[in-house]
Design an enzyme around this catalytic site. Structure first.
Site, short mmCIF file in Angstrom:
data_model
loop_
_atom_site.label_atom_id
_atom_site.label_comp_id
_atom_site.label_asym_id
_atom_site.label_seq_id
_atom_site.Cartn_x
_atom_site.Cartn_y
_atom_site.Cartn_z
N SER A 209 0.81 -1.22 0.00
CA SER A 209 0.00 0.00 0.00
C SER A 209 0.84 1.27 0.00
CB SER A 209 -0.92 0.00 1.22
OG SER A 209 -0.16 -0.12 2.41
N LYS B 49 12.79 -1.35 0.34
CA LYS B 49 11.40 -0.89 0.28
C LYS B 49 11.39 0.60 -0.06
CE LYS B 49 8.84 -0.81 4.07
NZ LYS B 49 7.91 -1.24 5.16
N THR C 75 16.54 -3.78 4.34
CA THR C 75 16.82 -4.81 5.34
C THR C 75 17.46 -6.01 4.65
OG1 THR C 75 14.73 -6.03 5.11
CG2 THR C 75 14.74 -4.11 6.59
N GLU C 76 18.01 -6.91 5.45
CA GLU C 76 18.50 -8.16 4.88
C GLU C 76 17.32 -8.93 4.30
OE1 GLU C 76 19.54 -11.42 7.60
OE2 GLU C 76 19.00 -10.09 9.25
N LEU C 77 17.58 -9.69 3.26
CA LEU C 77 16.53 -10.45 2.58
C LEU C 77 16.17 -11.68 3.40
CD1 LEU C 77 14.92 -10.57 -0.15
CD2 LEU C 77 16.68 -12.15 -0.92
N ASP D 240 0.10 -4.60 13.32
CA ASP D 240 -0.46 -4.94 12.02
C ASP D 240 -0.36 -6.45 11.81
OD1 ASP D 240 -1.33 -5.20 9.45
OD2 ASP D 240 0.13 -3.85 8.55
N ASN E 139 3.13 -10.10 6.99
CA ASN E 139 4.12 -9.63 7.96
C ASN E 139 4.73 -10.77 8.75
OD1 ASN E 139 3.63 -7.03 7.14
ND2 ASN E 139 2.22 -6.56 8.80
#
EC number: 2.7.-.-
Length: 647
Positions: free
Chosen positions: A340, A358, A445-447, A488, A493
């Protein structure tokens, strides 16, 4: 011409060998062997020789076989089956006796129905092999397909090619063993998982200005109106189906298929707060909102459009500077996820570390208020939501929460804190923040590997129980121990990694703190609910300002019933069956009464808290978890009381 003939030779010989393998397999399955198998092998050998002689003569050569001289870099060109040998995935059809060195070797083939697996690199950036490997129908094979390089099909002037075959025998391997191996391979926990963009996602520019975004919502409102008129016309001409069910999606003409497509298309285009609100509604069950509307928002949750390359690069250059790419060895320009507020890209640092970047959509932070107002106006106009579901004070809370989620620097700080809180945890982990590639609109961030929990329904009951048990324990710790909760509960997540048997926690934009003055009272309410003490629940609810004490009887009963339903799971030593108890459905059935008769809004903290608790219970329900919950709450309550005594 030479290359074409060489490939033709390989294909022809391969087909003969596959035929031999199939014949032997069926003969062995039927218990027939001996002379028939030897005859089949002799026939295959003769056929291979004749094909080689014929194609050799076509080339004007007398030799049956020569080397290919092509060099693909040595061992990097080896094929590998994705199934281990021990699992029976690779079968050697050579005879049990000493092999005839003059005869062509047999072709190893994965014992499975349909074509063998396609090539899959062991990581997003691992080389798949030499050119053309990814489209090979052979799949992966451990070992050489041909035992001796001189056995490979060749002709003068051709390039040398290496193939590999597993030479391990399959003596004693039964059809039952092979079927077990096939089933083991099919289990979700044994598969490699890589997140990919929804097939519905499209590249579309994000409308940045408020006027541009308003135009999209205006177009949606007009489209819904015309769609509803068309649906009413259809209903007047269409009778109910033979089963007696209504011939349209639902009671509202606004919930037609065409209007559903309009809503999804608009929200996925504008993204931002409007899409976030739709995704929040998507995690509710059908008792909360119209089930057809829930399906619309579920489509919204699973797909969002992504920015064009030019718009995305402008955001990165503005935030990280024009030389941000110097820090990377690789950057995937197409995102692997779109949500979103932002989209996520795969990248690799100079040292080889894989990361997820991101990138926030431009304009979403500045348009939160207008987006929420526009979406609510459209939904209220169409009567799609229950009356009073989003009172004004709740809308204000949502606006503030969405503004916090757009602050990626705050989210990075929350992720670091959670990583410290869960350091060394045996089941949960938080990916590390890559500070050098973070900014107000970029979070790196790390994958992590794995898959979201909405894809975990195929896991074993034991694993599903363990996942859900740990999620509920974490909820209690977040509230009563950390006083710091990620609120959330979106499926995406929580990423389950079957190789590590761990769950990665993602997206900390909705994280908030809870004062001890709030948790001191709230834990007593849950304690009373677990004890089925209705009077104490009422007294503590008034103290917390859930109630004033002057509510009508129906409102008071609805509130108390909802709290007691929440405490059911913590009330018994017996395993609680989340799949059949319908905890969230029972609570949602009481919401219309509370919306109609509530005198004062509940404490602001409870909106996000109950969203997280309700979402966690819904995860347990969807995964049909079954385990006792009383002990986990008793431990949380005991530890909380000890900490209170020490203060």
């Amino acid at each position: 011409m030479a290359a074409i003939l060489g490939d033709t030779i390989m294909v022809a010989k391969g087909l003969v060998k596959l035929t031999q393998a199939a014949v032997e397999t069926h003969l062995q399955h039927l218990g027939i062997g001996g002379e028939l198998i030897m005859a089949a092998r002799a026939l295959q050998s003769t056929a291979v020789e004749q094909i080689g002689m014929f194609l050799g003569k076509v080339q004007g050569q007398d030799k049956h076989e020569e080397y290919f001289a092509e060099n693909f870099g040595g061992p990097e060109g080896e094929f590998h089956f994705s199934v281990p040998h021990a699992a029976g995935a690779s079968t050697d059809f050579s005879s049990a006796s000493a092999p005839d060195q003059s005869a062509p070797p047999s072709l190893g083939h994965a014992h499975s129905e349909g074509p063998a697996p396609a090539y899959v690199a062991s990581g997003p950036f691992r080389e798949a092999g030499f050119p053309g490997q990814a489209s090979s129908p052979l799949g992966r094979a451990n070992g050489r397909l041909f035992a001796n390089p001189r056995d490979s099909f060749s002709a003068m002037g051709f390039q040398r090619r290496f193939f590999h075959q597993d030479q391990s025998p399959v003596g004693g391997l039964t059809a039952e063993d092979i079927e077990k191996a096939r089933q083991a391979k099919a289990r979700p926990e044994n598969k490699q998982h890589k997140q990919t963009l929804s097939e519905h996602a499209r590249e579309r520019k994000v409308p940045v200005t408020r006027i541009g975004r308003l135009a999209n919502f205006g177009g949606l409102a007009v489209g819904l109106g015309f769609g509803a008129l068309a649906e009413v016309a259809k209903k007047s001409l269409r009778s109910e189906d033979p089963s007696g069910k209504k011939a349209v999606l639902g009671s509202s003409p606004f919930l037609s298929e065409a209007n559903a497509e309009r809503i999804v298309r608009t929200l996925c285009k504008v993204r931002g707060a409007a899409l976030k609100l739709g995704q929040m509604l998507s995690i509710q069950d059908d008792a909360f909102i119209n089930p057809h509307l829930a399906k619309i928002f579920e489509r919204v949750r699973q797909s969002a459009d992504f920015m064009p390359l030019k718009q995305m690069m402008k955001t990165l250059n503005n935030d990280l500077g024009p030389n941000w790419r110097d820090k990377l060895e690789y950057f995937e320009e197409r995102p692997f996820a779109a949500a979103s507020i932002g989209q996520v890209h795969l990248a690799r640092m100079k040292g080889g570390r894989e990361v997820a970047m991101k990138i926030q959509y431009p304009g979403v932070a500045q348009s939160i208020n207008s987006d929420v107002n526009n979406l609510m106006a459209v939904l209220n106009m169409s009567n799609m939501l229950p009356e009073g579901l989003f009172p004004e004070h709740l809308i204000d809370v949502l606006r503030r929460e969405l503004a916090l989620e757009c602050d990626y620097q705050r989210e990075a700080a929350c992720a670091r804190k959670f990583r410290d809180l869960l350091k060394g945890h045996p089941f949960f982990y938080v990916p590390e923040i890559v500070d050098e590639l973070c900014s107000p609109h970029v979070l790196t961030t790390e994958l992590v590997s794995g898959f979201p929990l909405d894809q975990a329904e195929g896991l074993s009951q034991e694993i599903r129980n363990e996942i859900c048990y740990n999620i509920l324990v974490l909820c209690l710790r977040e509230l009563f121990e950390f006083h710091f909760m990620q609120t959330d509960p979106n499926w995406s997540n929580f990423f389950y990694d079957p190789q590590q048997h761990k769950v990665a926690l993602l997206d900390f934009g909705a994280t908030r703190e809870y004062d001890r003055s709030f948790t001191d009272l709230y834990i007593q309410i849950i304690r009373a609910a677990a004890d089925r003490d209705r009077e104490t629940v009422r007294a503590k609810s008034i103290e917390m300002k859930f109630l004033t004490g002057y509510e009508v009887k129906v409102m008071e009963d609805a509130h108390l019933d909802a709290i007691l339903i929440l405490g059911e799971a913590f009330a018994s030593d017996e395993p609680f069956d989340f799949g059949t108890q319908s905890t969230t459905e029972k609570i949602h059935n009481l919401i219309p009464v509370m919306l109609r008769h509530r005198l004062v809004p509940p404490p602001e903290e409870t909106y996000s808290l109950h969203r997280k608790m309700g979402g966690s219970f819904l995860i347990c329900s969807k995964l049909k978890a079954r385990f006792p919950c009383k002990a986990m709450f008793e431990e949380a309550y005991s530890n909380y009381c000890k900490r209170q005594a020490q203060q």
